[in-house]
Design an enzyme around this catalytic site. Structure first.
Site, PDB file in Angstrom:
ATOM      1  N   GLN A 104       0.806  -1.217   0.000  1.00 23.43           N
ATOM      2  CA  GLN A 104       0.000   0.000   0.000  1.00 23.43           C
ATOM      3  C   GLN A 104       0.843   1.273   0.000  1.00 23.43           C
ATOM      4  OE1 GLN A 104      -2.784  -0.194   3.290  1.00 23.43           O
ATOM      5  NE2 GLN A 104      -3.592  -2.175   2.637  1.00 23.43           N
TER       6      GLN A 104
ATOM      7  N   HIS B 286      -1.708   0.659   5.738  1.00 20.95           N
ATOM      8  CA  HIS B 286      -2.403   1.684   6.532  1.00 20.95           C
ATOM      9  C   HIS B 286      -1.560   2.934   6.732  1.00 20.95           C
ATOM     10  CE1 HIS B 286      -5.596  -1.161   8.519  1.00 20.95           C
ATOM     11  NE2 HIS B 286      -5.427  -1.379   7.221  1.00 20.95           N
TER      12      HIS B 286
ATOM     13  N   GLU C 128     -16.198   4.286   8.378  1.00 16.55           N
ATOM     14  CA  GLU C 128     -16.827   5.444   9.009  1.00 16.55           C
ATOM     15  C   GLU C 128     -16.758   6.690   8.148  1.00 16.55           C
ATOM     16  OE1 GLU C 128     -15.709   4.257  13.660  1.00 16.55           O
ATOM     17  OE2 GLU C 128     -15.002   6.151  12.785  1.00 16.55           O
TER      18      GLU C 128
ATOM     19  N   TYR D  44     -11.710   9.987  17.838  1.00 17.38           N
ATOM     20  CA  TYR D  44     -12.719   9.292  17.036  1.00 17.38           C
ATOM     21  C   TYR D  44     -12.777   7.781  17.295  1.00 17.38           C
ATOM     22  CZ  TYR D  44     -13.813  13.714  15.067  1.00 17.38           C
ATOM     23  OH  TYR D  44     -14.242  15.021  14.961  1.00 17.38           O
TER      24      TYR D  44
ATOM     25  N   TYR E 204     -10.371  -9.465  11.054  1.00 15.67           N
ATOM     26  CA  TYR E 204     -10.457 -10.344   9.892  1.00 15.67           C
ATOM     27  C   TYR E 204     -10.539 -11.810  10.295  1.00 15.67           C
ATOM     28  CZ  TYR E 204      -9.198  -6.084   7.429  1.00 15.67           C
ATOM     29  OH  TYR E 204      -9.191  -4.804   6.941  1.00 15.67           O
TER      30      TYR E 204
END
Length: 375
Positions: A91, A153, A247, A257, A268
Protein backbone atom coordinates in the site's frame (compact mmCIF):
# COMPACT_ATOMS: atom_id res chain seq x y z
CA UNK A 1 -7.87 36.45 16.60
CA UNK A 2 -5.80 34.84 13.83
CA UNK A 3 -7.51 33.25 10.83
CA UNK A 4 -6.07 29.88 11.93
CA UNK A 5 -7.51 30.26 15.44
CA UNK A 6 -10.82 31.50 14.01
CA UNK A 7 -11.08 28.37 11.83
CA UNK A 8 -10.50 26.03 14.80
CA UNK A 9 -12.95 28.00 16.94
CA UNK A 10 -15.55 27.81 14.16
CA UNK A 11 -15.04 24.07 13.78
CA UNK A 12 -15.33 23.56 17.52
CA UNK A 13 -18.65 25.41 17.62
CA UNK A 14 -20.22 24.18 14.41
CA UNK A 15 -19.28 20.50 14.30
CA UNK A 16 -20.84 17.90 16.62
CA UNK A 17 -18.86 15.40 18.64
CA UNK A 18 -19.91 12.66 17.17
CA UNK A 19 -4.82 8.36 -22.94
CA UNK A 20 -7.54 8.26 -25.34
CA UNK A 21 -10.09 10.64 -26.71
CA UNK A 22 -13.16 10.54 -24.50
CA UNK A 23 -15.34 7.51 -25.18
CA UNK A 24 -18.58 6.51 -23.47
CA UNK A 25 -18.82 3.44 -21.27
CA UNK A 26 -22.01 1.35 -21.11
CA UNK A 27 -24.17 2.51 -18.21
CA UNK A 28 -27.21 1.07 -16.49
CA UNK A 29 -28.00 4.40 -14.85
CA UNK A 30 -31.33 6.10 -15.54
CA UNK A 31 -31.37 8.93 -18.10
CA UNK A 32 -31.10 11.51 -15.31
CA UNK A 33 -27.86 9.96 -14.07
CA UNK A 34 -24.38 10.88 -15.29
CA UNK A 35 -22.78 9.66 -18.48
CA UNK A 36 -19.41 7.94 -18.01
CA UNK A 37 -16.51 8.69 -20.32
CA UNK A 38 -13.00 7.24 -20.42
CA UNK A 39 -10.38 9.97 -20.67
CA UNK A 40 -7.22 7.93 -20.03
CA UNK A 41 -6.28 4.26 -19.83
CA UNK A 42 -3.12 2.37 -18.88
CA UNK A 43 -2.32 4.15 -15.63
CA UNK A 44 -0.27 2.16 -13.09
CA UNK A 45 -2.08 2.14 -9.75
CA UNK A 46 -3.15 5.79 -9.92
CA UNK A 47 -3.78 7.23 -6.46
CA UNK A 48 -4.50 10.96 -6.51
CA UNK A 49 -5.78 13.53 -9.01
CA UNK A 50 -5.43 17.32 -9.18
CA UNK A 51 -6.35 19.96 -11.74
CA UNK A 52 -3.84 22.30 -13.38
CA UNK A 53 -5.03 25.92 -13.59
CA UNK A 54 -4.07 26.05 -17.27
CA UNK A 55 -6.19 22.96 -18.00
CA UNK A 56 -5.24 19.31 -17.79
CA UNK A 57 -4.33 17.20 -14.80
CA UNK A 58 -1.55 16.07 -12.51
CA UNK A 59 -1.92 12.62 -10.98
CA UNK A 60 0.21 10.25 -8.97
CA UNK A 61 1.00 6.61 -9.62
CA UNK A 62 1.83 4.72 -6.45
CA UNK A 63 5.10 3.35 -7.86
CA UNK A 64 6.52 6.90 -7.91
CA UNK A 65 5.44 8.67 -11.11
CA UNK A 66 3.88 12.10 -11.39
CA UNK A 67 1.80 12.06 -14.57
CA UNK A 68 0.80 15.11 -16.60
CA UNK A 69 -2.35 14.81 -18.73
CA UNK A 70 -3.81 17.19 -21.26
CA UNK A 71 -7.37 18.42 -20.86
CA UNK A 72 -8.45 15.62 -23.22
CA UNK A 73 -6.79 13.01 -20.99
CA UNK A 74 -3.78 12.41 -23.24
CA UNK A 75 -0.65 11.45 -21.32
CA UNK A 76 1.89 14.23 -21.90
CA UNK A 77 4.59 13.20 -19.45
CA UNK A 78 5.47 10.64 -16.77
CA UNK A 79 8.03 12.01 -14.35
CA UNK A 80 9.91 9.75 -11.94
CA UNK A 81 9.74 11.69 -8.70
CA UNK A 82 13.05 11.79 -6.81
CA UNK A 83 11.79 11.97 -3.23
CA UNK A 84 14.03 11.63 -0.16
CA UNK A 85 14.05 8.02 1.16
CA UNK A 86 11.19 7.00 -1.14
CA UNK A 87 9.84 3.48 -0.43
CA UNK A 88 7.19 1.67 -2.49
CA UNK A 89 5.66 -1.67 -1.45
CA UNK A 90 2.12 -3.01 -1.06
CA UNK A 91 0.00 0.00 0.00
CA UNK A 92 3.02 2.29 0.20
CA UNK A 93 4.58 4.59 -2.36
CA UNK A 94 3.68 7.95 -3.85
CA UNK A 95 0.29 8.98 -2.48
CA UNK A 96 -1.31 12.42 -2.72
CA UNK A 97 -0.44 15.43 -4.86
CA UNK A 98 -1.93 18.67 -3.57
CA UNK A 99 -1.55 21.97 -5.41
CA UNK A 100 -1.22 24.98 -3.13
CA UNK A 101 -4.12 27.44 -3.31
CA UNK A 102 -1.77 29.96 -4.95
CA UNK A 103 -0.27 27.36 -7.32
CA UNK A 104 -1.04 29.47 -10.42
CA UNK A 105 1.36 32.12 -9.09
CA UNK A 106 3.80 30.13 -6.98
CA UNK A 107 3.92 26.72 -8.69
CA UNK A 108 4.08 25.18 -5.21
CA UNK A 109 2.74 21.70 -4.55
CA UNK A 110 2.88 19.06 -1.83
CA UNK A 111 3.44 15.31 -2.10
CA UNK A 112 2.69 12.70 0.56
CA UNK A 113 4.61 9.47 0.22
CA UNK A 114 6.07 6.53 2.13
CA UNK A 115 9.69 6.90 3.19
CA UNK A 116 12.22 4.57 4.77
CA UNK A 117 12.77 0.82 4.43
CA UNK A 118 10.79 -2.39 4.82
CA UNK A 119 11.79 -2.57 8.48
CA UNK A 120 11.48 1.13 9.31
CA UNK A 121 9.12 3.28 7.27
CA UNK A 122 6.58 6.02 7.71
CA UNK A 123 4.65 8.74 5.88
CA UNK A 124 6.60 11.77 4.73
CA UNK A 125 5.44 15.08 3.32
CA UNK A 126 7.46 17.02 0.75
CA UNK A 127 7.02 20.44 -0.79
CA UNK A 128 8.25 21.25 -4.29
CA UNK A 129 7.98 23.76 -7.11
CA UNK A 130 6.46 22.87 -10.47
CA UNK A 131 8.20 24.77 -13.26
CA UNK A 132 8.25 23.92 -16.96
CA UNK A 133 6.73 20.50 -16.20
CA UNK A 134 9.56 19.65 -13.81
CA UNK A 135 9.81 19.38 -10.04
CA UNK A 136 12.40 21.64 -8.43
CA UNK A 137 13.27 22.61 -4.87
CA UNK A 138 12.00 19.27 -3.47
CA UNK A 139 12.16 19.34 0.33
CA UNK A 140 10.99 16.85 2.95
CA UNK A 141 9.13 18.97 5.50
CA UNK A 142 7.56 16.34 7.79
CA UNK A 143 8.03 12.69 8.76
CA UNK A 144 5.47 10.92 10.93
CA UNK A 145 6.84 9.10 13.96
CA UNK A 146 7.51 6.41 14.94
CA UNK A 147 8.75 4.24 12.09
CA UNK A 148 7.06 0.86 11.69
CA UNK A 149 7.49 -2.45 9.89
CA UNK A 150 5.18 -3.60 7.11
CA UNK A 151 3.52 -1.69 4.28
CA UNK A 152 -0.10 -1.03 5.18
CA UNK A 153 -2.40 1.68 6.53
CA UNK A 154 -0.64 4.91 5.68
CA UNK A 155 -3.51 7.33 5.15
CA UNK A 156 -1.78 10.03 3.10
CA UNK A 157 -4.69 12.25 2.03
CA UNK A 158 -4.34 16.03 2.33
CA UNK A 159 -6.40 19.19 2.25
CA UNK A 160 -5.50 22.86 2.58
CA UNK A 161 -7.61 24.94 4.96
CA UNK A 162 -8.59 28.61 4.44
CA UNK A 163 -5.83 29.74 6.82
CA UNK A 164 -3.34 28.03 4.42
CA UNK A 165 -2.42 25.28 6.89
CA UNK A 166 -2.27 21.67 5.68
CA UNK A 167 -4.17 18.73 7.12
CA UNK A 168 -2.60 15.30 6.51
CA UNK A 169 -4.15 11.93 7.37
CA UNK A 170 -1.99 9.17 8.88
CA UNK A 171 -2.89 5.49 9.26
CA UNK A 172 -2.39 3.22 12.26
CA UNK A 173 0.16 0.95 10.57
CA UNK A 174 -2.19 -2.08 10.77
CA UNK A 175 -0.20 -3.98 13.42
CA UNK A 176 0.00 -0.92 15.67
CA UNK A 177 -3.67 -0.08 16.09
CA UNK A 178 -3.47 0.57 19.87
CA UNK A 179 -1.12 3.46 19.08
CA UNK A 180 -4.04 5.39 17.58
CA UNK A 181 -4.88 6.30 21.19
CA UNK A 182 -1.32 7.31 22.09
CA UNK A 183 -1.03 11.10 21.93
CA UNK A 184 2.76 10.91 21.97
CA UNK A 185 2.99 9.78 18.32
CA UNK A 186 1.38 10.17 14.90
CA UNK A 187 0.01 6.66 14.27
CA UNK A 188 -3.74 6.73 13.63
CA UNK A 189 -3.85 10.52 13.72
CA UNK A 190 -4.74 13.45 11.51
CA UNK A 191 -2.12 16.19 11.77
CA UNK A 192 -2.20 19.89 10.93
CA UNK A 193 0.95 21.63 9.73
CA UNK A 194 2.18 24.93 8.39
CA UNK A 195 3.40 24.84 4.80
CA UNK A 196 6.99 24.56 6.00
CA UNK A 197 6.12 21.55 8.17
CA UNK A 198 6.12 23.44 11.45
CA UNK A 199 3.35 23.24 14.07
CA UNK A 200 0.60 25.89 14.05
CA UNK A 201 0.54 27.67 17.39
CA UNK A 202 -3.21 27.08 17.74
CA UNK A 203 -3.19 23.30 17.20
CA UNK A 204 -5.48 21.77 19.83
CA UNK A 205 -2.82 19.86 21.81
CA UNK A 206 0.00 22.41 21.68
CA UNK A 207 1.72 22.85 25.02
CA UNK A 208 0.65 19.54 26.52
CA UNK A 209 3.44 17.45 27.98
CA UNK A 210 4.51 14.25 26.15
CA UNK A 211 2.08 14.95 23.30
CA UNK A 212 2.78 15.26 19.55
CA UNK A 213 1.88 18.88 18.89
CA UNK A 214 1.06 18.21 15.22
CA UNK A 215 -2.08 16.23 16.17
CA UNK A 216 -5.39 17.68 15.01
CA UNK A 217 -7.56 14.60 15.74
CA UNK A 218 -6.84 11.06 16.94
CA UNK A 219 -8.35 7.59 17.14
CA UNK A 220 -8.31 6.79 13.41
CA UNK A 221 -7.59 3.56 11.53
CA UNK A 222 -6.79 4.42 7.90
CA UNK A 223 -8.19 7.70 6.60
CA UNK A 224 -8.08 7.84 2.79
CA UNK A 225 -10.63 10.57 2.21
CA UNK A 226 -10.79 14.12 3.53
CA UNK A 227 -12.51 17.24 2.20
CA UNK A 228 -13.13 20.79 3.42
CA UNK A 229 -16.50 22.31 2.45
CA UNK A 230 -16.01 26.01 1.80
CA UNK A 231 -19.77 26.60 1.86
CA UNK A 232 -20.24 25.41 5.46
CA UNK A 233 -16.76 25.37 6.97
CA UNK A 234 -17.10 21.65 7.65
CA UNK A 235 -14.18 19.23 7.52
CA UNK A 236 -15.24 15.68 6.60
CA UNK A 237 -13.22 12.47 6.54
CA UNK A 238 -13.85 8.78 6.09
CA UNK A 239 -11.80 5.78 7.09
CA UNK A 240 -11.46 2.05 6.53
CA UNK A 241 -12.78 -0.19 9.23
CA UNK A 242 -11.56 -3.79 9.49
CA UNK A 243 -14.29 -6.32 8.62
CA UNK A 244 -17.05 -3.73 8.63
CA UNK A 245 -17.13 -0.48 10.54
CA UNK A 246 -16.06 1.92 7.77
CA UNK A 247 -16.83 5.44 9.01
CA UNK A 248 -17.79 8.91 7.79
CA UNK A 249 -16.78 11.55 10.34
CA UNK A 250 -17.11 15.28 10.88
CA UNK A 251 -13.77 16.44 12.22
CA UNK A 252 -13.46 18.70 15.23
CA UNK A 253 -10.13 19.92 16.51
CA UNK A 254 -8.77 17.82 19.37
CA UNK A 255 -11.47 15.16 19.28
CA UNK A 256 -10.91 11.41 19.66
CA UNK A 257 -12.72 9.29 17.04
CA UNK A 258 -12.48 6.05 18.93
CA UNK A 259 -10.33 3.53 17.07
CA UNK A 260 -9.72 0.84 18.29
CA UNK A 261 -11.63 1.38 21.57
CA UNK A 262 -15.00 1.99 19.92
CA UNK A 263 -15.86 0.32 16.59
CA UNK A 264 -18.64 -1.67 14.97
CA UNK A 265 -16.09 -3.62 12.92
CA UNK A 266 -14.66 -7.02 13.79
CA UNK A 267 -11.21 -8.41 13.09
CA UNK A 268 -10.46 -10.34 9.89
CA UNK A 269 -10.24 -13.49 12.03
CA UNK A 270 -13.82 -12.91 13.20
CA UNK A 271 -12.68 -11.94 16.70
CA UNK A 272 -14.09 -8.86 18.40
CA UNK A 273 -11.69 -5.93 18.43
CA UNK A 274 -13.43 -4.15 21.31
CA UNK A 275 -16.53 -4.75 23.43
CA UNK A 276 -17.52 -1.14 22.79
CA UNK A 277 -19.28 0.34 19.76
CA UNK A 278 -19.32 3.72 21.50
CA UNK A 279 -17.33 5.12 24.40
CA UNK A 280 -17.63 8.17 26.63
CA UNK A 281 -15.57 11.10 25.39
CA UNK A 282 -15.13 9.65 21.87
CA UNK A 283 -17.04 10.91 18.84
CA UNK A 284 -19.42 8.58 17.05
CA UNK A 285 -19.36 8.42 13.25
CA UNK A 286 -21.94 10.32 11.26
CA UNK A 287 -22.42 7.24 9.06
CA UNK A 288 -20.91 3.78 8.74
CA UNK A 289 -20.80 0.75 6.49
CA UNK A 290 -20.88 -2.95 7.40
CA UNK A 291 -19.77 -4.98 5.56
CA UNK A 292 -16.86 -2.80 4.57
CA UNK A 293 -16.88 -0.94 1.25
CA UNK A 294 -13.19 0.12 1.65
CA UNK A 295 -13.72 3.87 1.06
CA UNK A 296 -10.92 5.59 -0.85
CA UNK A 297 -11.36 9.10 -2.33
CA UNK A 298 -13.97 11.71 -1.46
CA UNK A 299 -15.38 14.96 -2.81
CA UNK A 300 -18.18 17.23 -1.64
CA UNK A 301 -19.98 18.53 -4.71
CA UNK A 302 -20.31 22.31 -5.08
CA UNK A 303 -20.30 22.54 -8.88
CA UNK A 304 -22.91 23.71 -11.37
CA UNK A 305 -23.00 20.88 -13.92
CA UNK A 306 -25.10 18.64 -11.62
CA UNK A 307 -27.51 20.88 -9.69
CA UNK A 308 -29.27 17.78 -8.34
CA UNK A 309 -26.04 16.79 -6.54
CA UNK A 310 -25.41 20.13 -4.84
CA UNK A 311 -23.97 19.54 -1.36
CA UNK A 312 -23.76 15.75 -1.80
CA UNK A 313 -20.72 13.74 -0.72
CA UNK A 314 -19.26 11.28 -3.24
CA UNK A 315 -17.04 8.44 -2.02
CA UNK A 316 -15.18 5.91 -4.15
CA UNK A 317 -15.08 2.32 -2.88
CA UNK A 318 -12.38 -0.26 -3.55
CA UNK A 319 -13.88 -3.50 -2.23
CA UNK A 320 -17.40 -2.16 -2.83
CA UNK A 321 -16.64 -1.32 -6.48
CA UNK A 322 -19.05 1.62 -6.56
CA UNK A 323 -19.36 5.37 -6.29
CA UNK A 324 -21.41 6.15 -3.18
CA UNK A 325 -23.51 9.32 -3.21
CA UNK A 326 -24.54 10.56 0.22
CA UNK A 327 -27.29 13.16 0.61
CA UNK A 328 -26.83 15.36 3.66
CA UNK A 329 -29.31 17.17 5.87
CA UNK A 330 -27.03 19.30 8.00
CA UNK A 331 -24.67 16.86 9.67
CA UNK A 332 -26.75 13.76 8.95
CA UNK A 333 -26.81 11.38 5.99
CA UNK A 334 -30.42 10.99 4.89
CA UNK A 335 -29.96 9.02 1.66
CA UNK A 336 -27.36 6.84 -0.03
CA UNK A 337 -27.15 5.83 -3.68
CA UNK A 338 -24.63 3.49 -5.30
CA UNK A 339 -23.50 4.53 -8.79
CA UNK A 340 -21.20 2.95 -11.39
CA UNK A 341 -21.70 -0.58 -10.10
CA UNK A 342 -21.95 -1.72 -13.72
CA UNK A 343 -18.24 -0.94 -14.16
CA UNK A 344 -17.31 -3.71 -11.69
CA UNK A 345 -14.12 -1.79 -10.93
CA UNK A 346 -12.22 -0.74 -7.83
CA UNK A 347 -12.52 3.05 -7.65
CA UNK A 348 -9.62 4.93 -6.05
CA UNK A 349 -10.17 8.69 -6.17
CA UNK A 350 -12.98 11.13 -6.97
CA UNK A 351 -12.73 14.89 -7.52
CA UNK A 352 -14.96 17.77 -8.55
CA UNK A 353 -13.34 19.52 -11.50
CA UNK A 354 -13.22 23.30 -12.02
CA UNK A 355 -15.74 22.68 -14.82
CA UNK A 356 -18.20 21.18 -12.33
CA UNK A 357 -17.82 17.68 -13.78
CA UNK A 358 -16.86 14.68 -11.65
CA UNK A 359 -13.58 12.83 -12.26
CA UNK A 360 -12.70 9.36 -11.02
CA UNK A 361 -9.54 7.25 -10.93
CA UNK A 362 -9.94 3.48 -11.05
CA UNK A 363 -7.46 1.33 -9.16
CA UNK A 364 -5.10 -1.32 -10.48
CA UNK A 365 -2.17 -1.93 -12.85
CA UNK A 366 -4.27 -0.67 -15.77
CA UNK A 367 -6.11 2.19 -14.11
CA UNK A 368 -8.33 4.69 -15.88
CA UNK A 369 -9.32 8.32 -15.56
CA UNK A 370 -13.08 8.63 -15.96
CA UNK A 371 -15.26 11.72 -16.36
CA UNK A 372 -18.92 11.95 -15.39
CA UNK A 373 -21.03 14.39 -17.41
CA UNK A 374 -24.76 15.17 -17.45
CA UNK A 375 -26.88 13.21 -19.89
Amino acid sequence: MSLSRTLLFTLALSLPLVALAASSLPSSLPPSGPKVQILTEGLEYPWSLSFLPSGGFLLTERSGQLVTLGSDGQVLQKLDVNLPEFYAAAQGGLLEVLLADNFAQSGRLFLSYVCGTANANSVCLASASWQDNQLTDVKKIFRATPDRRGAAHYGGRMVQLPDQSLVLTLGDGFDYREQAQNKANHLGKIVRLQQDGSVPADNPLVGQAAVAAEIFTLGHRNVQGIVYDVATGSLWSHEHGPKGGDELNLLQAGVNYGWPVATTGIDYTGARISPFTRFTGMAEPVYQWSPSIAPAGMTLYRGEAFPQYQGNIFITALAGKALHRLVLDGDKVVEEEKLLTELDSRLRDVRTGPDGLIYILTDGPAGKLLRLTPQ
